[in-house]
Structures are given as structure tokens and as C-alpha cells.
Design a protein around this motif. Structure first.
Motif, short mmCIF file in Angstrom:
data_model
loop_
_atom_site.label_atom_id
_atom_site.label_comp_id
_atom_site.label_asym_id
_atom_site.label_seq_id
_atom_site.Cartn_x
_atom_site.Cartn_y
_atom_site.Cartn_z
N TYR A 1 5.08 44.63 45.08
CA TYR A 1 4.14 45.31 44.17
C TYR A 1 4.10 44.71 42.77
O TYR A 1 3.38 45.23 41.91
CB TYR A 1 4.51 46.79 44.06
CG TYR A 1 4.39 47.53 45.37
CD1 TYR A 1 3.15 47.83 45.91
CD2 TYR A 1 5.54 47.93 46.05
CE1 TYR A 1 3.06 48.52 47.12
CE2 TYR A 1 5.45 48.61 47.25
CZ TYR A 1 4.21 48.91 47.78
OH TYR A 1 4.11 49.58 48.98
N ASP A 2 4.90 43.69 42.52
CA ASP A 2 4.91 43.03 41.21
C ASP A 2 5.18 44.05 40.09
O ASP A 2 4.38 44.28 39.19
CB ASP A 2 3.57 42.32 40.95
CG ASP A 2 3.65 41.41 39.73
OD1 ASP A 2 4.78 41.08 39.30
OD2 ASP A 2 2.58 41.06 39.20
N THR A 3 6.37 44.66 40.16
CA THR A 3 6.77 45.67 39.18
C THR A 3 7.34 45.07 37.90
O THR A 3 7.75 45.81 37.00
CB THR A 3 7.82 46.61 39.80
OG1 THR A 3 8.96 45.83 40.23
CG2 THR A 3 7.23 47.35 40.98
N GLN A 4 7.41 43.75 37.82
CA GLN A 4 7.92 43.06 36.62
C GLN A 4 9.35 43.48 36.31
O GLN A 4 9.71 43.85 35.19
CB GLN A 4 7.00 43.32 35.42
CG GLN A 4 5.59 42.80 35.61
CD GLN A 4 4.70 43.07 34.41
OE1 GLN A 4 5.12 43.70 33.44
NE2 GLN A 4 3.47 42.58 34.46
N LEU A 5 10.18 43.40 37.33
CA LEU A 5 11.60 43.74 37.18
C LEU A 5 12.34 42.60 36.50
O LEU A 5 12.16 41.42 36.84
CB LEU A 5 12.21 44.01 38.56
CG LEU A 5 13.71 44.30 38.59
CD1 LEU A 5 14.02 45.64 37.93
CD2 LEU A 5 14.22 44.28 40.03
N SER A 6 13.17 42.95 35.53
CA SER A 6 14.01 41.97 34.84
C SER A 6 15.32 41.82 35.63
O SER A 6 16.14 42.74 35.67
CB SER A 6 14.29 42.42 33.40
OG SER A 6 15.17 41.52 32.78
N LEU A 7 15.51 40.68 36.26
CA LEU A 7 16.68 40.48 37.11
C LEU A 7 17.97 40.48 36.30
O LEU A 7 18.99 41.04 36.73
CB LEU A 7 16.54 39.15 37.87
CG LEU A 7 17.67 38.82 38.86
CD1 LEU A 7 17.77 39.90 39.92
CD2 LEU A 7 17.43 37.45 39.49
N ASP B 1 -3.18 58.97 37.04
CA ASP B 1 -2.87 57.61 37.48
C ASP B 1 -1.51 57.14 36.96
O ASP B 1 -0.86 56.31 37.60
CB ASP B 1 -3.96 56.64 37.01
CG ASP B 1 -5.26 56.84 37.78
OD1 ASP B 1 -5.21 57.47 38.86
OD2 ASP B 1 -6.31 56.41 37.28
N SER B 2 -1.10 57.65 35.81
CA SER B 2 0.20 57.28 35.27
C SER B 2 1.35 57.80 36.13
O SER B 2 2.47 57.31 36.02
CB SER B 2 0.35 57.80 33.84
OG SER B 2 0.38 59.23 33.83
N VAL B 3 1.03 58.79 36.99
CA VAL B 3 2.04 59.34 37.88
C VAL B 3 1.88 58.81 39.30
O VAL B 3 2.82 58.27 39.90
CB VAL B 3 1.99 60.89 37.87
CG1 VAL B 3 2.97 61.46 38.88
CG2 VAL B 3 2.27 61.40 36.48
N LEU B 4 0.67 58.96 39.86
CA LEU B 4 0.46 58.58 41.25
C LEU B 4 0.21 57.09 41.43
O LEU B 4 0.54 56.54 42.49
CB LEU B 4 -0.73 59.37 41.83
CG LEU B 4 -0.56 60.90 41.83
CD1 LEU B 4 -1.82 61.55 42.41
CD2 LEU B 4 0.67 61.31 42.60
N GLY B 5 -0.36 56.45 40.44
CA GLY B 5 -0.69 55.04 40.57
C GLY B 5 0.31 54.09 39.95
O GLY B 5 0.07 52.88 39.90
N ASN B 6 1.44 54.61 39.49
CA ASN B 6 2.45 53.76 38.86
C ASN B 6 3.38 53.24 39.95
O ASN B 6 4.28 53.94 40.44
CB ASN B 6 3.23 54.57 37.81
CG ASN B 6 4.05 53.68 36.91
OD1 ASN B 6 4.47 52.59 37.29
ND2 ASN B 6 4.27 54.14 35.70
N ARG B 7 3.20 52.00 40.35
CA ARG B 7 4.00 51.44 41.43
C ARG B 7 5.45 51.21 41.02
O ARG B 7 6.37 51.34 41.85
CB ARG B 7 3.37 50.13 41.90
CG ARG B 7 1.99 50.30 42.54
CD ARG B 7 1.42 48.98 42.98
NE ARG B 7 0.12 49.17 43.65
CZ ARG B 7 -0.61 48.18 44.14
NH1 ARG B 7 -0.19 46.91 44.03
NH2 ARG B 7 -1.78 48.43 44.74
N ALA B 8 5.67 50.85 39.78
CA ALA B 8 7.05 50.65 39.31
C ALA B 8 7.84 51.95 39.40
O ALA B 8 9.02 51.95 39.79
CB ALA B 8 7.04 50.13 37.88
N VAL C 1 18.67 45.41 46.01
CA VAL C 1 17.83 44.86 47.08
C VAL C 1 16.48 45.58 47.13
O VAL C 1 15.41 44.95 47.22
CB VAL C 1 18.57 44.95 48.43
CG1 VAL C 1 17.62 44.62 49.58
CG2 VAL C 1 19.75 43.99 48.45
N VAL C 2 16.51 46.91 47.07
CA VAL C 2 15.26 47.68 47.14
C VAL C 2 14.38 47.36 45.93
O VAL C 2 13.16 47.20 46.06
CB VAL C 2 15.56 49.19 47.23
CG1 VAL C 2 14.27 49.99 47.18
CG2 VAL C 2 16.31 49.49 48.52
#
Length: 375
Positions: A238-244, A182-189, A229-230
Motif C-alpha cells: 500500500y506504499d505507507t511510507q514506512l521509515s525502516l 476518508d481520514s479514517v476509512l481511507g487511511n491505508r497507513a 514483517v507485517v
């Protein structure tokens, strides 16, 4: 600008002359950083976190191909994971094998890119990777970037969940395997990051290959914008918690590094662009020639003047040399004998060949007619 060009030429000349020394040193530093990153991120087996061992392995990697750095890094990480859990080590080994088969099939020449991807992700400046790779490599290098991203996120997630894994019993092996998968396939970030990097690499490569003016500058700016942009779209979906803020600062740093790469790799003068058109029996040719900006390194030339010095000669040697210059046989010659006087009176001597002698101020000239050999 001329000073920068001169410095660039000096650096290139220095590297070409000392490549056999600088290349092993750079590989040693790269291997050392990679192994230290693995030990610092995991560190479950204390025996591997030994400075002497790390230096020996790094020294071996400096004389071996670049792929050996990846191999030793994988071995170190598997040994750390084995110390944590056997099931986790087996799952990581299976993922490594899949990635290695894909990597060596498509991007075996880009092993350095995989290593730099892991290192830059660990240093929290990953936005440099797609722009630099798009400028210097081909779209196939996206495979190496994706493999490096997977390795980093897998090791990071295992390290974050190390407490949970260590608390699980031996009867929960399936849960441990699922955690790693899951840490590989389920990691949306991670998936958003791989997609952003791949799209950016392709766009930068296509633009910098165009025949338009300032193609490299346009490519790096477009790549940074597309990457942001991507990532922002992925964060919204996906709510990856990106720091802008960190993304913007990393993009600016990526632009600066890309300009440095352009200066050393593709520094041209578009003001002197020439376009040529010609044809043969089968084709018409339209050629655009853009000259490179270069300046030879300044070199000092020392000229030697009077390299052969004439030895110091005495007065007697000079007189003997002057006497030897005259030919051995002459039809008419004048023999002059000089005699010094002690009391200031002139002395005269007459030649024995027969003839008349004339005394002039203490010197006697004897003139002899006929052929004779000078003594």
C-alpha cells in the motif's frame, strides 16, 4: 542480580505502602499529558489552552475513574474541532460514538491502554504498544489499541488539512464530512498499523501463555519480528511510507521495555523447574512448577538490652532490703548489731532476749535460743 531483586522488592513495598498517594499522582500526570497532547495537536480554541484549566481538569481526573480521562480528552478535541468547523466536529463526534460503543462493549477495562496508545503514537514510538499489551493483557485489548490508533490518525489528518478545511465555505459541508471520513476509512497507513498491532498482540499473548522455558522472552522477540514483517509487507503493498530505520530503533526500544516489564511481572528461575505427575479417579495431572526469583528487602533489627534500669539506691536502703529478706519467724536466728567506734575502741551491745553474748573485733553477736519474732 540479587541487588536488582532487592531494589524491585523495595519498589513494590514502597508502592504498596503509598498506593493511595502514588495512584492519584500517576493519573494526574497521565491526564495532564493527554490534554496537553490534544491542545498541542489541535489548539484552535485558545481558551482551552490555559494552564489553570488543564491543571483543574487533570486534578479532577486523578480522583475519577480512568475512563474520565478519555471523556475529557474527547470533549477538548471536539471543542477544538468545533472552532475549526461545525461539520468536522459533528463527523468526529459520530466516529467517537461508534468507537465508544465498541470500546465499552469489549474493552472498557483497558482505558489506560487506549490513552497510552495515543500518547506513544504522538511520541513516535508506537512499536512498544503491541508487545507490552500482549505481555500484560488479553487479546481483547486489541480493541483499545485500535481505537487509540484511529483517534490519533483522525486528529493528525484533520490538523494537517486544517488550512483546506478553513478555506471551504458553508456550502461545502459534504466535502468536509468526506474529508474526515476518508481520514479514517481511507487511511491505508492507519489500517496497516491496526492490523500489525492486532496480529502482534495475539501472537505475543499465545506464546507467553505456553509452558515452555523462557516463554516471555520468546514471545517478545517473536512479536517484534512479526510486527516488523507485517508493517514491511503493508508498506510494499500500500506504499505507507514506512521509515525502516525508525522501525528498527523502535523495535529495539520495545524489546528493552518488554524486558523491564518481564523483570517486574514475570521474573522466574527456570534452573529450579520441577515437574509433578499425579492422578485421581478421573484425571491424570502433569504439573510444571517454576519458582519465582525473589529476595526480601534487607531490614535492620534493633535489640534492646537491659531495658529496665535499676534505680540508684543508697547504702541505708540496701541494708534495709537485706534485713527484710529474712523470714519473719525462725526457730534459730542470729542477731548481729554493728556499732561503730569513734576512737577506734570496740563497743558491744547485748540482746535483751536473754542468752550469751560474744564480742568479736568491735561487733557483738547475741545468740538466742527459742522462737521469737524479729524486731
Amino acid at each position: 542480580m540479587s541487588n536488582l531483586l532487592e531494589i524491585r522488592e523495595k519498589l513494590k513495598l514502597l508502592y504498596s505502602r503509598n498506593e493511595f498517594i502514588l495512584l492519584p499522582v500517576l493519573k494526574f500526570m497521565l491526564a495532564y499529558l493527554a490534554i496537553c497532547m490534544v491542545n498541542g495537536e489541535l489548539g484552535y480554541m485558545g481558551k482551552l489552552d490555559n494552564l489553570g484549566l488543564v491543571l483543574i481538569v487533570s486534578l479532577l481526573c486523578s480522583f475519577l475513574p480512568n475512563g474520565c480521562i478519555i471523556l475529557f480528552g474527547a470533549v477538548f478535541s471536539l471543542m477544538h474541532l468545533y472552532e475549526l468547523s461545525l461539520e468536522v466536529a459533528v463527523a468526529a463526534l459520530a466516529i467517537y460514538l461508534i468507537m465508544f460503543l465498541l470500546f465499552f462493549r469489549l474493552g472498557s477495562r483497558d482505558s489506560v491502554i487506549l490513552i497510552f496508545t495515543v500518547l506513544l503514537l504522538a511520541l513516535k514510538i508506537p512499536y512498544v504498544i503491541p508487545v507490552a499489551v500482549g505481555l500484560l493483557a488479553t487479546p481483547l485489548a486489541a480493541v483499545s489499541v485500535a481505537c487509540g490508533t484511529v483517534v490519533y490518525y483522525m486528529l493528525t489528518n484533520i490538523s494537517d488539512n486544517a488550512t483546506i478545511i478553513s478555506s471551504m465555505g458553508s456550502d461545502e459541508a459534504t466535502a468536509k464530512l468526506r474529508l474526515v471520513i476518508d481520514s479514517v476509512l481511507g487511511n491505508r497507513a492507519m489500517l496497516v498499523m491496526i492490523a500489525a498491532f492486532a496480529i502482534t498482540i495475539v501472537v505475543v499473548y499465545l506464546i507467553r501463555r505456553m509452558s515452555i522455558d523462557y516463554s516471555w522472552s520468546i514471545a517478545m522477540v517473536a512479536g517484534v519480528i512479526i510486527d516488523l514483517v507485517v508493517l514491511l509487507v503493508g508498506d510494499l503493498v500500500y506504499d505507507t511510507q514506512l521509515s525502516l530505520g525508525m522501525a528498527v530503533l523502535g523495535s529495539i526500544l520495545a524489546l528493552l521495555i518488554a524486558k523491564v516489564l518481564e523483570f517486574f511481572r514475570f521474573c522466574v528461575d527456570y534452573s529450579r523447574t520441577e515437574k509433578v505427575q499425579y492422578e485421581d479417579d478421573e484425571y491424570y495431572y502433569y504439573v510444571k512448577a517454576v519458582p519465582k526469583m525473589s529476595m526480601p528487602a534487607a531490614s535492620k533489627t534493633v535489640k534492646r538490652i537491659n531495658t529496665q534500669r535499676r534505680p540508684v539506691r543508697s547504702v541505708e536502703e540496701d541494708e534495709d532490703e537485706d534485713m527484710n529478706i529474712a523470714p519473719r519467724r525462725v526457730n534459730r536466728s542470729v542477731v548481729t548489731e554493728r556499732t561503730g567506734t569513734r576512737d577506734g575502741h570496740a563497743r558491744s551491745s547485748q540482746a535483751r532476749a536473754g542468752g550469751r553474748s560474744v564480742t568479736i573485733s568491735g561487733e557483738t553477736e547475741s545468740e538466742t535460743a527459742g522462737d521469737y519474732e524479729e524486731i
